[in-house]
Design a protein around this motif. Structure first.
Motif, PDB file in Angstrom:
ATOM      1  N   SER A  66       9.923  -7.981  -7.937  1.00  0.00           N
ATOM      2  CA  SER A  66       9.875  -8.264  -6.513  1.00  0.00           C
ATOM      3  C   SER A  66      10.499  -9.620  -6.194  1.00  0.00           C
ATOM      4  CB  SER A  66       8.423  -8.221  -6.010  1.00  0.00           C
ATOM      5  OG  SER A  66       7.619  -9.131  -6.717  1.00  0.00           O
ATOM      6  N   ASP A  67      10.844  -9.794  -4.940  1.00  0.00           N
ATOM      7  CA  ASP A  67      11.499 -10.995  -4.460  1.00  0.00           C
ATOM      8  C   ASP A  67      10.620 -12.235  -4.677  1.00  0.00           C
ATOM      9  OD1 ASP A  67      12.124 -12.972  -2.081  1.00  0.00           O
ATOM     10  OD2 ASP A  67      13.882 -11.669  -2.243  1.00  0.00           O
ATOM     11  N   PHE A  68      11.261 -13.379  -4.939  1.00  0.00           N
ATOM     12  CA  PHE A  68      10.531 -14.632  -5.139  1.00  0.00           C
ATOM     13  C   PHE A  68       9.613 -14.928  -3.963  1.00  0.00           C
ATOM     14  CE2 PHE A  68       9.970 -19.176  -4.660  1.00  0.00           C
ATOM     15  CZ  PHE A  68       9.651 -19.595  -5.942  1.00  0.00           C
ATOM     16  N   GLY A 142      23.620 -25.882 -11.970  1.00  0.00           N
ATOM     17  CA  GLY A 142      24.383 -25.161 -10.961  1.00  0.00           C
ATOM     18  C   GLY A 142      24.561 -23.711 -11.349  1.00  0.00           C
ATOM     19  N   GLY A 143      25.380 -23.009 -10.597  1.00  0.00           N
ATOM     20  CA  GLY A 143      25.620 -21.605 -10.858  1.00  0.00           C
ATOM     21  C   GLY A 143      25.644 -20.825  -9.564  1.00  0.00           C
ATOM     22  N   THR A 144      25.515 -19.530  -9.670  1.00  0.00           N
ATOM     23  CA  THR A 144      25.491 -18.662  -8.502  1.00  0.00           C
ATOM     24  C   THR A 144      24.058 -18.531  -8.007  1.00  0.00           C
ATOM     25  OG1 THR A 144      27.380 -17.404  -9.350  1.00  0.00           O
ATOM     26  CG2 THR A 144      26.052 -16.366  -7.627  1.00  0.00           C
ATOM     27  N   TYR A 145      23.836 -18.894  -6.747  1.00  0.00           N
ATOM     28  CA  TYR A 145      22.469 -18.855  -6.231  1.00  0.00           C
ATOM     29  C   TYR A 145      22.026 -17.416  -5.984  1.00  0.00           C
ATOM     30  CZ  TYR A 145      18.405 -19.376  -3.276  1.00  0.00           C
ATOM     31  OH  TYR A 145      17.136 -19.280  -2.756  1.00  0.00           O
ATOM     32  N   SER A 146      20.832 -17.073  -6.487  1.00  0.00           N
ATOM     33  CA  SER A 146      20.229 -15.759  -6.285  1.00  0.00           C
ATOM     34  C   SER A 146      19.039 -15.889  -5.338  1.00  0.00           C
ATOM     35  CB  SER A 146      19.752 -15.170  -7.618  1.00  0.00           C
ATOM     36  OG  SER A 146      18.912 -14.049  -7.399  1.00  0.00           O
ATOM     37  N   TYR A 152      19.433 -20.491  -9.749  1.00  0.00           N
ATOM     38  CA  TYR A 152      20.866 -20.493 -10.035  1.00  0.00           C
ATOM     39  C   TYR A 152      21.090 -19.812 -11.382  1.00  0.00           C
ATOM     40  CZ  TYR A 152      21.054 -23.695  -6.132  1.00  0.00           C
ATOM     41  OH  TYR A 152      20.936 -24.239  -4.880  1.00  0.00           O
ATOM     42  N   LEU A 153      22.033 -18.880 -11.388  1.00  0.00           N
ATOM     43  CA  LEU A 153      22.254 -18.046 -12.561  1.00  0.00           C
ATOM     44  C   LEU A 153      23.750 -17.863 -12.797  1.00  0.00           C
ATOM     45  CD1 LEU A 153      19.677 -15.291 -11.523  1.00  0.00           C
ATOM     46  CD2 LEU A 153      19.280 -17.058 -13.253  1.00  0.00           C
ATOM     47  N   GLY A 154      24.087 -17.264 -13.937  1.00  0.00           N
ATOM     48  CA  GLY A 154      25.469 -16.905 -14.195  1.00  0.00           C
ATOM     49  C   GLY A 154      26.154 -17.796 -15.214  1.00  0.00           C
ATOM     50  N   ASP A 186      19.772  -8.818 -16.045  1.00  0.00           N
ATOM     51  CA  ASP A 186      20.547  -9.336 -17.169  1.00  0.00           C
ATOM     52  C   ASP A 186      20.986 -10.784 -16.957  1.00  0.00           C
ATOM     53  OD1 ASP A 186      22.260  -8.546 -15.140  1.00  0.00           O
ATOM     54  OD2 ASP A 186      23.745  -7.634 -16.467  1.00  0.00           O
ATOM     55  N   ASP A 187      21.294 -11.199 -15.717  1.00  0.00           N
ATOM     56  CA  ASP A 187      21.657 -12.594 -15.472  1.00  0.00           C
ATOM     57  C   ASP A 187      20.491 -13.530 -15.793  1.00  0.00           C
ATOM     58  OD1 ASP A 187      24.288 -12.219 -14.698  1.00  0.00           O
ATOM     59  OD2 ASP A 187      23.787 -11.939 -12.583  1.00  0.00           O
TER      60      ASP A 187
END
Length: 253
Positions: A66-68, A142-146, A152-154, A186-187
């Motif tokens: 579920s969503d944060f 840093g990274g791609t914000y989810s 931040y992931l990726g 998976d990220d």
């Protein structure tokens, strides 16, 4: 009632009850079942819930977390109990990694009690709370914000972690079964594994409700951790399995 307001009320009902019924929602809001279907579709696409026959749920599945925004409103007292016990592993002067997740966010704020610290995290809730705090050297990954994970992931996140080293990493998992920890995304798995690889000691945080469940991806063997902390003693058979393979399980009480 506006669609956004109705969807927020649906989310509130899910936080309270974990599941909602399509017919009940249509009656409650005096709208058609098709309108409720569209609301649930919107919320599912945003990662807030998963649709089931006749309604929706926020209970985790093998491919769903579920969503944060929902998770941060659930089981707060239990998260505090686990985080308080986890804090005992931290000494001033350490470099500590903390991953994504609502339980990790609770621990992140408690780390102020252990300053001075260097803190490495991809958890946006922790970054927002601790930035500018005296005694905390904050390394925000840093990274791609989810939005779903508020983290931040990726590739950028993983590359940054490959150049860092921590004394201690706190990793959370939504599912543990046998001698393995699991995650649905998976990220997120790759970011957590990168933290495990970049730390000298590792502590796994898991709600007791998630023990005995699996998810899509294997995150790690539990023997990769120096300790596993949960909030309540699991089923005796599960506890026996932990003892049999020599995995240190700590029940925070």
């Amino acid at each position: 009632m506006r669609r956004e307001e109705r969807q927020q009320l649906i989310v509130n009902l899910l936080v309270e009850n974990k599941t909602v019924d399509l017919d009940d929602l249509a009656d409650r809001f005096a709208v058609s079942k098709m309108t409720i279907h569209r609301d649930l579709d919107d919320l599912e696409q945003a990662g807030v819930l998963r649709k089931i026959r006749g309604g929706a749920t926020i209970d985790a599945g093998t491919q769903f977390e579920s969503d944060f925004r929902i998770r941060e409103r659930q089981d707060h007292d239990e998260k505090v109990i686990v985080a308080r016990r986890a804090l005992e592993f931290v000494e001033p002067g350490m470099t500590v990694m903390v991953n994504d997740g609502s339980m990790a966010a609770v621990l992140g704020e408690m780390l102020l009690e252990k300053r001075p610290l260097t803190l490495i995290t991809n958890n946006s809730a922790i970054i927002d709370r601790l930035k500018g705090e005296n005694g905390i050297t904050l390394i925000a990954l840093g990274g791609t914000y989810s939005p779903k994970f508020n983290a931040y992931l990726g590739v950028v996140t993983e590359e940054a972690l490959s150049h860092l080293r921590a004394d201690l990493a706190f990793i959370s998992a939504p599912a543990v079964s046998g001698r393995l920890a699991y995650h649905m995304d998976d990220d997120v798995v790759r970011a957590k594994r990168a933290m495990i690889s970049s730390s000298t000691r590792r502590v796994l945080l898991v709600n007791h409700k998630r023990i005995g469940h699996t998810a899509l991806h294997v995150l790690a063997d539990l023997q990769a951790f120096d300790a596993v902390i949960t909030n309540r003693t699991p089923d005796p058979a599960i506890r026996e399995e932990f003892d049999r393979v020599g995995i240190p399980l700590t029940v925070a009480a």
